[in-house]
Design an enzyme around this catalytic site. Structure first.
Site, PDB file in Angstrom:
ATOM      1  N   LYS A  22       0.890  -1.145   0.037  1.00 24.60           N
ATOM      2  CA  LYS A  22      -0.025   0.020  -0.079  1.00 24.60           C
ATOM      3  C   LYS A  22       0.821   1.360  -0.037  1.00 24.60           C
ATOM      4  CE  LYS A  22      -2.204  -0.590   3.753  1.00 24.60           C
ATOM      5  NZ  LYS A  22      -1.619  -2.197   4.162  1.00 24.60           N
ATOM      6  N   ARG A  97     -10.876   2.384   9.345  1.00 26.19           N
ATOM      7  CA  ARG A  97     -10.506   1.074   9.982  1.00 26.19           C
ATOM      8  C   ARG A  97     -11.526   0.256  10.642  1.00 26.19           C
ATOM      9  NH1 ARG A  97      -5.116   0.582  11.065  1.00 26.19           N
ATOM     10  NH2 ARG A  97      -3.728   2.225  10.982  1.00 26.19           N
ATOM     11  N   ARG A 143      12.556  -8.642   4.513  1.00 27.29           N
ATOM     12  CA  ARG A 143      12.829  -7.195   4.416  1.00 27.29           C
ATOM     13  C   ARG A 143      14.181  -6.860   5.123  1.00 27.29           C
ATOM     14  NH1 ARG A 143       7.667  -3.826   4.176  1.00 27.29           N
ATOM     15  NH2 ARG A 143       7.611  -4.545   6.365  1.00 27.29           N
ATOM     16  N   ARG A 176      14.060  -4.553  10.835  1.00 26.04           N
ATOM     17  CA  ARG A 176      13.210  -3.779  11.940  1.00 26.04           C
ATOM     18  C   ARG A 176      12.400  -4.740  12.637  1.00 26.04           C
ATOM     19  NH1 ARG A 176       9.124   0.180   8.585  1.00 26.04           N
ATOM     20  NH2 ARG A 176       8.268  -1.964   8.314  1.00 26.04           N
ATOM     21  N   ARG A 187      -0.146  -9.198  13.853  1.00 26.67           N
ATOM     22  CA  ARG A 187      -0.320  -7.936  13.080  1.00 26.67           C
ATOM     23  C   ARG A 187      -1.211  -8.335  11.983  1.00 26.67           C
ATOM     24  NH1 ARG A 187       4.284  -4.490  10.846  1.00 26.67           N
ATOM     25  NH2 ARG A 187       2.464  -3.318  10.202  1.00 26.67           N
TER      26      ARG A 187
END
Length: 233
Positions: A22, A97, A143, A176, A187
Site C-alpha cells: 500500500k 479502519r 525485508r 526492523r 499484526r
C-alpha cells in the site's frame, strides 16, 4: 511518470494487510496525480504536537492507555479534508479502519455543504490488494534496510550483492523489529479481524475492487491507474 492534474480524482481508499504494498502504491498515485495522502497516524501526531483541542483530548486518552475514539479521529479527518490540497482528491491511509468509520465517511461525502466545498465525486474508489499469506511473510520477514542510506532489500526477492551488506555503502543491513515473525503474525491476525468488516461494507455497497497484489509491482501500479482512469468522474 507523466502527471495528471487536469481533473478531479476523488477519494481513494487502499485496503490490504501489512506488506501488501500500500505504501509503495500510494506514493506512486501521489506522484502521478499530485494529490495528498491523508494518514490518521500523521493527523494524530500533528494535533498532539500542535496542542489543538482535538490533540489535547487525544493525548489525555492515550496517557490513560486507551484507544482514541472514532469521534476524535473522524473529526481530525473531517477538518483535514476541508484543506485546499484535498479539493481534487486524496488517498486515505489507515482510514477507515472499521465499518462504522466507513459509514461515517460515506455520510460526510454525501453532505451537500461539504460537497460544495470540494468538487470531487462523492464515493471513494476502494481498492483492495490481495496477497497470499505465505507471500506476505516472505515480503515482510525478508525485508532488510541499510541504517546509513535507508535503501531497502529483501533476502528472497531483492537481495544485496553481498549477503546482509548494503551495495552502496557497505553498511551491515538490519531487520526492523516490526518485520520479525513473532511481531508480524499477530499484526496480520489483527488486520484480518479488524479490517475485514470494512471490506465487507464496501463489498455490500458494490464498490470494492480487488486486485492481485502478488503480481509485479509495476503491473499492480498500472492496474490501479487504469481503475482510477476508468472510474466515472
Amino acid at each position: 511518470m507523466a502527471q495528471e492534474t487536469s481533473r478531479d480524482i476523488g477519494p481513494i481508499v487502499l485496503l490490504g494487510p501489512p506488506g501488501a504494498g500500500k505504501g509503495t502504491q500510494s506514493k506512486r498515485i501521489m506522484e502521478k496525480y499530485l494529490i495528498p495522502q491523508i494518514s490518521t497516524g500523521d493527523l494524530l501526531r500533528y494535533n498532539v504536537a500542535q496542542g489543538t483541542g482535538l490533540g489535547l483530548a487525544a493525548k489525555a486518552v492515550m496517557e490513560r492507555g486507551q484507544l482514541v475514539s472514532d469521534d476524535l479521529v473522524c473529526e481530525m479527518v473531517r477538518l483535514r479534508l476541508r484543506e485546499p490540497d484535498c479539493k481534487r482528491g486524496y488517498i486515505l491511509d489507515g482510514f477507515p479502519r472499521t465499518a462504522a468509520q466507513a459509514g461515517w465517511m460515506d455520510a460526510l461525502l454525501d453532505d451537500k455543504l461539504f460537497d460544495n466545498l470540494h468538487s470531487t465525486r462523492s464515493w471513494p474508489i476502494v481498492i483492495r490488494l490481495d496477497v497470499d499469506y505465505n507471500q506476505l511473510l516472505l515480503r515482510i520477514t525478508g525485508r532488510r534496510s541499510c541504517p546509513t542510506c535507508g535503501r531497502i532489500y529483501n533476502v528472497h526477492f531483492q537481495p544485496a550483492l553481498v549477503d546482509e551488506v548494503c551495495d552502496l555503502d557497505g553498511s551491515k543491513l538490519v531487520t526492523r523489529n516490526d518485520d520479525r515473525l513473532e511481531v508480524i503474525q499477530p499484526r496480520l491476525a489483527a488486520y484480518q479481524e479488524q479490517t475485514r468488516p470494512v471490506a465487507d461494507y464496501y463489498q455490500r455497497t458494490g464498490r470494492l475492487i480487488s486486485i492481485d497484489g502478488d503480481r509485479p509491482m509495476d503491473e499492480v501500479t498500472a492496474q490501479i491507474f487504469k481503475i482510477i482512469e476508468d472510474h466515472d468522474a
